[in-house]
Design a protein around this motif. Structure first.
Motif, mmCIF file in Angstrom:
data_model
loop_
_atom_site.group_PDB
_atom_site.id
_atom_site.type_symbol
_atom_site.label_atom_id
_atom_site.label_comp_id
_atom_site.label_asym_id
_atom_site.label_seq_id
_atom_site.Cartn_x
_atom_site.Cartn_y
_atom_site.Cartn_z
ATOM 1 N N GLU A 172 0.833 -1.202 0.000
ATOM 2 C CA GLU A 172 0.000 0.000 0.000
ATOM 3 C C GLU A 172 0.872 1.258 0.000
ATOM 4 O O GLU A 172 0.367 2.360 -0.250
ATOM 5 C CB GLU A 172 -0.926 0.002 1.228
ATOM 6 N N GLU A 173 2.164 1.082 0.250
ATOM 7 C CA GLU A 173 3.097 2.203 0.317
ATOM 8 C C GLU A 173 3.832 2.367 -1.015
ATOM 9 O O GLU A 173 3.857 1.444 -1.847
ATOM 10 C CB GLU A 173 4.090 1.977 1.459
ATOM 11 N N PRO A 174 4.449 3.528 -1.255
ATOM 12 C CA PRO A 174 5.181 3.725 -2.518
ATOM 13 C C PRO A 174 6.381 2.788 -2.626
ATOM 14 O O PRO A 174 7.073 2.508 -1.645
ATOM 15 C CB PRO A 174 5.637 5.191 -2.421
ATOM 16 N N HIS A 175 6.611 2.280 -3.837
ATOM 17 C CA HIS A 175 7.760 1.444 -4.139
ATOM 18 C C HIS A 175 8.264 1.786 -5.536
ATOM 19 O O HIS A 175 7.536 2.379 -6.347
ATOM 20 C CB HIS A 175 7.396 -0.048 -4.093
ATOM 21 N N GLU A 186 3.441 -8.538 -1.650
ATOM 22 C CA GLU A 186 2.313 -8.909 -0.803
ATOM 23 C C GLU A 186 1.016 -8.486 -1.483
ATOM 24 O O GLU A 186 0.860 -7.318 -1.851
ATOM 25 C CB GLU A 186 2.428 -8.223 0.562
ATOM 26 N N ILE A 187 0.104 -9.436 -1.660
ATOM 27 C CA ILE A 187 -1.212 -9.074 -2.199
ATOM 28 C C ILE A 187 -2.240 -8.980 -1.071
ATOM 29 O O ILE A 187 -3.371 -8.561 -1.298
ATOM 30 C CB ILE A 187 -1.676 -10.050 -3.292
ATOM 31 N N TYR A 188 -1.847 -9.402 0.119
ATOM 32 C CA TYR A 188 -2.657 -9.137 1.319
ATOM 33 C C TYR A 188 -1.714 -9.120 2.511
ATOM 34 O O TYR A 188 -0.865 -9.997 2.665
ATOM 35 C CB TYR A 188 -3.747 -10.192 1.543
ATOM 36 N N ASN A 189 -1.851 -8.097 3.348
ATOM 37 C CA ASN A 189 -1.067 -7.965 4.571
ATOM 38 C C ASN A 189 -2.022 -7.569 5.694
ATOM 39 O O ASN A 189 -2.770 -6.595 5.570
ATOM 40 C CB ASN A 189 0.023 -6.892 4.391
ATOM 41 N N GLN A 225 -8.503 -5.897 -0.479
ATOM 42 C CA GLN A 225 -7.455 -4.964 -0.903
ATOM 43 C C GLN A 225 -7.496 -4.777 -2.424
ATOM 44 O O GLN A 225 -6.587 -5.192 -3.159
ATOM 45 C CB GLN A 225 -6.095 -5.476 -0.442
ATOM 46 N N ALA A 226 -8.552 -4.140 -2.900
ATOM 47 C CA ALA A 226 -8.812 -4.039 -4.341
ATOM 48 C C ALA A 226 -7.702 -3.281 -5.072
ATOM 49 O O ALA A 226 -7.294 -3.671 -6.174
ATOM 50 C CB ALA A 226 -10.159 -3.362 -4.575
ATOM 51 N N SER A 227 -7.207 -2.201 -4.494
ATOM 52 C CA SER A 227 -6.197 -1.396 -5.186
ATOM 53 C C SER A 227 -4.876 -2.150 -5.295
ATOM 54 O O SER A 227 -4.167 -2.042 -6.309
ATOM 55 C CB SER A 227 -5.990 -0.060 -4.469
ATOM 56 N N ILE A 228 -4.538 -2.921 -4.268
ATOM 57 C CA ILE A 228 -3.303 -3.706 -4.313
ATOM 58 C C ILE A 228 -3.426 -4.820 -5.345
ATOM 59 O O ILE A 228 -2.493 -5.082 -6.115
ATOM 60 C CB ILE A 228 -2.982 -4.272 -2.911
ATOM 61 N N ALA A 230 -5.292 -4.768 -7.966
ATOM 62 C CA ALA A 230 -5.269 -4.132 -9.282
ATOM 63 C C ALA A 230 -3.835 -3.807 -9.709
ATOM 64 O O ALA A 230 -3.465 -3.985 -10.884
ATOM 65 C CB ALA A 230 -6.125 -2.868 -9.266
ATOM 66 N N ARG A 231 -3.030 -3.336 -8.762
ATOM 67 C CA ARG A 231 -1.625 -3.050 -9.091
ATOM 68 C C ARG A 231 -0.903 -4.336 -9.470
ATOM 69 O O ARG A 231 -0.115 -4.369 -10.432
ATOM 70 C CB ARG A 231 -0.923 -2.385 -7.899
ATOM 71 N N TRP A 232 -1.150 -5.401 -8.706
ATOM 72 C CA TRP A 232 -0.531 -6.698 -8.989
ATOM 73 C C TRP A 232 -0.900 -7.173 -10.405
ATOM 74 O O TRP A 232 -0.035 -7.616 -11.167
ATOM 75 C CB TRP A 232 -0.976 -7.706 -7.935
ATOM 76 N N ASP A 233 -2.177 -7.079 -10.754
ATOM 77 C CA ASP A 233 -2.616 -7.474 -12.091
ATOM 78 C C ASP A 233 -1.895 -6.662 -13.154
ATOM 79 O O ASP A 233 -1.448 -7.199 -14.185
ATOM 80 C CB ASP A 233 -4.130 -7.278 -12.232
ATOM 81 N N SER A 234 -1.779 -5.360 -12.927
ATOM 82 C CA SER A 234 -1.132 -4.486 -13.905
ATOM 83 C C SER A 234 0.340 -4.850 -14.077
ATOM 84 O O SER A 234 0.848 -4.945 -15.208
ATOM 85 C CB SER A 234 -1.271 -3.029 -13.460
ATOM 86 N N LEU A 235 1.039 -5.085 -12.973
ATOM 87 C CA LEU A 235 2.458 -5.439 -13.050
ATOM 88 C C LEU A 235 2.662 -6.774 -13.752
ATOM 89 O O LEU A 235 3.614 -6.949 -14.519
ATOM 90 C CB LEU A 235 3.045 -5.492 -11.634
ATOM 91 N N ASN A 236 1.769 -7.722 -13.499
ATOM 92 C CA ASN A 236 1.915 -9.052 -14.089
ATOM 93 C C ASN A 236 1.739 -9.051 -15.598
ATOM 94 O O ASN A 236 2.147 -10.002 -16.279
ATOM 95 C CB ASN A 236 0.911 -10.021 -13.453
ATOM 96 N N MET A 237 1.152 -8.020 -16.139
ATOM 97 C CA MET A 237 0.993 -7.937 -17.592
ATOM 98 C C MET A 237 2.313 -7.600 -18.275
ATOM 99 O O MET A 237 2.429 -7.704 -19.502
ATOM 100 C CB MET A 237 -0.079 -6.903 -17.943
ATOM 101 N N HIS A 238 3.321 -7.201 -17.481
ATOM 102 C CA HIS A 238 4.626 -6.844 -18.042
ATOM 103 C C HIS A 238 5.692 -7.878 -17.700
ATOM 104 O O HIS A 238 6.574 -8.149 -18.524
ATOM 105 C CB HIS A 238 5.050 -5.465 -17.539
ATOM 106 N N ARG A 239 5.637 -8.444 -16.485
ATOM 107 C CA ARG A 239 6.541 -9.527 -16.109
ATOM 108 C C ARG A 239 5.979 -10.244 -14.897
ATOM 109 O O ARG A 239 5.108 -9.714 -14.204
ATOM 110 C CB ARG A 239 7.952 -8.997 -15.808
ATOM 111 N N LYS A 240 6.470 -11.445 -14.654
ATOM 112 C CA LYS A 240 5.933 -12.234 -13.546
ATOM 113 C C LYS A 240 6.281 -11.598 -12.207
ATOM 114 O O LYS A 240 7.448 -11.340 -11.904
ATOM 115 C CB LYS A 240 6.466 -13.657 -13.576
ATOM 116 N N ILE A 241 5.262 -11.339 -11.407
ATOM 117 C CA ILE A 241 5.418 -10.855 -10.039
ATOM 118 C C ILE A 241 4.632 -11.819 -9.147
ATOM 119 O O ILE A 241 3.405 -11.880 -9.216
ATOM 120 C CB ILE A 241 4.883 -9.421 -9.868
#
Length: 439
Positions: A172-175, A186-189, A225-228, A230-241
């Protein structure tokens, strides 16, 4: 004179009665929701969860890997904000079927040497030390030294190139999401989920319901944690996370007391911080009992390893219960997460099949579109399957299904699965899988 005295006494009596009525009203307001949960909501939820789990069915594994329940991101005495020891960790793990714990203790300075703290097998539970610092959950997996004074890119490169695992914590924090070295997130913390909560109502709820309904009082913290995601889905479209769950339990949101060598009592509050030292006397003696294994003579517990380990759990598909096998398969994305307090998810599986109905890949694998005719899943408990393709819902099954099959693959992309169960007429997320990557 007498009349004046009677008048004053009547006034004092009225004031006392008014104060008592006001106190009763305040108590009613404060305790109404916890008591309502205790009498009506929690018994109903317990019955529904018990009914759900009574419908458990055995599943047939479609692969040769074993499934291990594990905790990733937890803290022990090595962290400044925890005093957890094996006397706490191991009983909680055994009680909840947890087979491995990957700790993420805060380093004691910038020079962080490994191994340190707990490492190895303890009564059959595998523990591996790691660090949480600068937004990383890092497991070097070897004898090494991390210099946390270095810049983040250098730290991440050194850990990964040396064979370690490096994931982002507290997403949920900037990275630096463009950092090419981190491997998962983390997709849930659990701690993340508490940040939007007002803690006082939860404290009151635990005081009222913590003896019988601790597991349900703990679930009051949950928000999807919908926003997290969503970010995970977006990142996975570019490389495996790789996505994993973080119990992030310290067993530290508690009030405890221990007897010191001089006979006085030290009170320890949240985040394992000493708050006072007192002598034992007739006024407080009744509070204290014989010291437990950690020396505590008083414990008022909200956050415990037992609840944390049961609440959210990682299920890793691996060859053996060993650091090398677990880490290898975690990095492949061969895992899913489940809210275990709703039901043990061991037996769940998600995979792709080719035109000959042979398995072409499991969660975490990359499969060519020519070898991915359909996607399938089985579950030990009935639920509603939701297929997420590139961050959007592509298919929803009927509820109360044990099996899922979908032949609508028309394009490459990232396909992950969620399983929901119905409690009190609401769909609640139970399982999140890592994706099958179709190219």
């Amino acid at each position: 004179m007498m009349r004046t005295l009677n008048y004053i006494l009547r006034r004092l009596l009225y004031l006392l009665l008014a104060a008592l009525v006001l106190l009763a009203v305040v108590l009613l307001i404060v305790l109404f929701k916890p008591l309502w949960r205790n009498v009506f909501i929690y018994p109903e939820l317990d019955r529904e969860i018990e009914m759900l789990n009574s419908h458990r069915r055995p599943t047939t594994f479609v692969h040769e890997l074993n499934v291990y329940r594990g905790i990733m991101h937890a803290h022990s005495f090595w962290s400044h904000d925890s005093e957890g020891t094996l006397h706490d960790l191991i009983p909680a793990a055994k009680n909840n079927g947890i087979e491995f714990i990957f700790l993420t203790d805060h380093p004691r300075g910038n020079i962080d040497s490994f191994p340190r703290g707990y490492k190895g097998y303890y009564d059959g539970v595998l523990i591996e030390p790691g660090s949480e610092k600068q937004g990383f959950a890092a497991w070097p997996l070897s004898d090494t030294v991390i210099d946390w004074k270095e810049d983040q890119d250098t730290i991440s490169k050194n850990i990964v190139s040396s064979g370690g695992m490096l994931f982002y914590a507290h997403t949920e924090e900037p990275h630096n999401w463009g950092n090419p070295w981190y491997q998962g997130m983390e997709i849930y913390n659990t701690h993340t989920d508490t940040k939007d909560e007002k803690l006082f109502p939860h404290i009151i709820n635990f005081l009222v319901n913590g003896k019988k309904y601790r597991h349900l009082a703990f679930r009051e913290l949950f928000d999807e944690q919908a926003s997290i995601l969503a970010r995970w889905d977006s990142l996975n479209m570019h490389r495996k996370i790789v996505g994993f769950s973080a119990a992030d339990t310290h067993e530290n949101q508690n009030i405890r007391a221990r007897k010191l060598e001089n006979g006085s009592i030290q009170w320890v509050g949240p985040n394992a911080k000493p708050i006072d030292t007192v002598s034992v006397n007739f006024r407080n003696r009744w509070l204290f009992r014989e010291p437990d294994a950690n020396g505590w003579v008083f414990r008022l517990m909200m956050d415990t390893y037992n609840e944390g380990f049961n609440y959210i759990t990682n299920y890793v598909l691996a060859d053996t219960l060993s650091v090398s096998s677990l880490s290898q398969h975690i990095l492949k994305g061969h895992l899913f997460i489940a809210f275990k307090s709703l039901g043990d998810a061991k037996g769940f599986m998600y995979w792709a099949q080719d035109a000959s109905d042979a398995i072409s890949g499991i969660m975490g694998d990359s499969v060519s579109i020519g070898n991915a005719r359909s996607l399938h899943a089985v579950s030990p408990l009935p639920g509603q399957f939701r297929l997420i393709h590139n961050g959007k819902v592509a298919d929803i099954s009927p509820e109360d299904a044990y099996e899922y099959s979908w032949s609508g693959i028309g394009e490459p992309g990232v396909y992950r699965l969620e399983v929901y169960i119905r409690l009190r007429n609401r769909f609640i997320p139970w399982i999140y899988t890592n994706p099958v990557y179709i190219y």
